[in-house]
Design a protein around this motif. Structure first.
Motif, PDB file in Angstrom:
ATOM      1  N   GLY A  29      -6.090  10.035  -3.257  1.00 49.28           N
ATOM      2  CA  GLY A  29      -6.813   8.628  -3.564  1.00 49.28           C
ATOM      3  C   GLY A  29      -6.256   7.800  -4.461  1.00 49.28           C
ATOM      4  O   GLY A  29      -5.028   7.659  -4.235  1.00 49.28           O
ATOM      5  N   ARG A  30      -6.896   7.249  -5.420  1.00 54.09           N
ATOM      6  CA  ARG A  30      -6.398   6.243  -6.142  1.00 54.09           C
ATOM      7  C   ARG A  30      -5.259   7.066  -7.329  1.00 54.09           C
ATOM      8  O   ARG A  30      -4.604   6.241  -7.727  1.00 54.09           O
ATOM      9  N   THR A  49      11.574   4.592  -4.719  1.00 53.68           N
ATOM     10  CA  THR A  49      10.259   5.072  -5.387  1.00 53.68           C
ATOM     11  C   THR A  49       9.023   4.519  -4.577  1.00 53.68           C
ATOM     12  O   THR A  49       9.275   3.442  -4.157  1.00 53.68           O
ATOM     13  N   VAL A  50       8.206   5.084  -4.070  1.00 53.09           N
ATOM     14  CA  VAL A  50       7.081   4.585  -3.244  1.00 53.09           C
ATOM     15  C   VAL A  50       5.817   4.983  -3.905  1.00 53.09           C
ATOM     16  O   VAL A  50       5.171   6.117  -4.704  1.00 53.09           O
ATOM     17  N   GLU A  51       5.035   3.804  -4.019  1.00 50.27           N
ATOM     18  CA  GLU A  51       3.829   3.844  -4.847  1.00 50.27           C
ATOM     19  C   GLU A  51       2.506   3.854  -4.178  1.00 50.27           C
ATOM     20  O   GLU A  51       2.480   3.806  -2.906  1.00 50.27           O
ATOM     21  N   LEU A  55      -4.749   1.782   1.576  1.00 44.32           N
ATOM     22  CA  LEU A  55      -4.694   1.691   3.137  1.00 44.32           C
ATOM     23  C   LEU A  55      -5.659   0.963   3.828  1.00 44.32           C
ATOM     24  O   LEU A  55      -5.453   0.534   4.967  1.00 44.32           O
ATOM     25  N   THR A  56      -7.193   0.758   3.043  1.00 45.82           N
ATOM     26  CA  THR A  56      -8.016   0.128   3.859  1.00 45.82           C
ATOM     27  C   THR A  56      -7.803  -1.329   3.911  1.00 45.82           C
ATOM     28  O   THR A  56      -7.877  -1.964   4.866  1.00 45.82           O
ATOM     29  N   SER A  90     -15.293   0.175  -3.215  1.00 52.24           N
ATOM     30  CA  SER A  90     -15.351   1.687  -3.767  1.00 52.24           C
ATOM     31  C   SER A  90     -15.134   2.559  -2.832  1.00 52.24           C
ATOM     32  O   SER A  90     -14.772   3.706  -3.214  1.00 52.24           O
ATOM     33  N   LEU A  91     -15.327   2.243  -1.699  1.00 55.87           N
ATOM     34  CA  LEU A  91     -14.725   3.185  -0.380  1.00 55.87           C
ATOM     35  C   LEU A  91     -13.431   2.955   0.051  1.00 55.87           C
ATOM     36  O   LEU A  91     -13.460   3.687   0.963  1.00 55.87           O
ATOM     37  N   ASP A  92     -12.655   2.145  -0.810  1.00 50.59           N
ATOM     38  CA  ASP A  92     -11.453   2.140   0.190  1.00 50.59           C
ATOM     39  C   ASP A  92     -10.483   3.383  -0.092  1.00 50.59           C
ATOM     40  O   ASP A  92     -10.623   3.944  -0.881  1.00 50.59           O
ATOM     41  N   LEU A  93      -9.594   3.727   0.847  1.00 49.66           N
ATOM     42  CA  LEU A  93      -8.807   4.676   1.002  1.00 49.66           C
ATOM     43  C   LEU A  93      -7.395   4.537   0.475  1.00 49.66           C
ATOM     44  O   LEU A  93      -6.956   3.388   0.686  1.00 49.66           O
ATOM     45  N   TYR A  94      -6.996   5.343  -0.410  1.00 51.58           N
ATOM     46  CA  TYR A  94      -5.670   4.863  -0.746  1.00 51.58           C
ATOM     47  C   TYR A  94      -4.766   6.341  -0.614  1.00 51.58           C
ATOM     48  O   TYR A  94      -5.086   7.482  -0.428  1.00 51.58           O
ATOM     49  N   GLY A  95      -3.375   5.929  -0.403  1.00 50.50           N
ATOM     50  CA  GLY A  95      -2.378   7.052  -0.158  1.00 50.50           C
ATOM     51  C   GLY A  95      -0.900   6.290  -0.247  1.00 50.50           C
ATOM     52  O   GLY A  95      -0.742   5.087  -0.588  1.00 50.50           O
ATOM     53  N   TYR A  96      -0.058   7.169   0.580  1.00 51.71           N
ATOM     54  CA  TYR A  96       1.431   6.444   0.743  1.00 51.71           C
ATOM     55  C   TYR A  96       1.266   5.595   1.863  1.00 51.71           C
ATOM     56  O   TYR A  96       0.434   5.900   2.730  1.00 51.71           O
TER      57      TYR A  96
END
Length: 103
Positions: A29-30, A49-51, A55-56, A90-96
């Motif tokens: 996630g975040r 480097t990848v931050e 994704l949303t 608050s429902l956003d998805l995070y990742g690479y």
């Protein structure tokens, strides 16, 4: 680099792959930590480097761009932008990012 051996490292995991290739990366996630990619093709090594990425938001931007290209025009892009601003962040998805290019 057309083909290279790469290592992936972060504070949460490590791995290796040969590129071009596909790999499933973990997501926290975040809290997804930055990841370092080091690729060597025998002649040179490239490090990147990848931050973490929202994704949303990335998907909404891709949808807006597709609307402009495929006939939705500015109206379609404006509607999608409005929908994006009203979403529950608050429902956003995070990742690479889904596609990473090592340069």
């Amino acid at each position: 680099m057309t083909q290279a051996d790469c290592t992936l490292t972060s504070s949460a995991f490590s791995g290796a792959l040969r590129v071009p290739g596909k790999v499933n990366l973990p997501s926290f996630g975040r809290a997804t930590p930055p990841m370092t990619i080091a690729c060597t093709d025998g002649k040179k090594t490239v490090t990147q480097t990848v931050e973490v990425t929202n994704l949303t938001k990335l998907k909404a931007q891709e949808n807006a761009a597709a609307q402009v290209l495929w006939g939705g025009g500015l109206l379609g892009a404006a509607v999608l932008a409005g929908m994006s601003s009203e979403r529950d962040k608050s429902l956003d998805l995070y990742g690479y990012p889904p596609k990473i290019q090592v340069k």
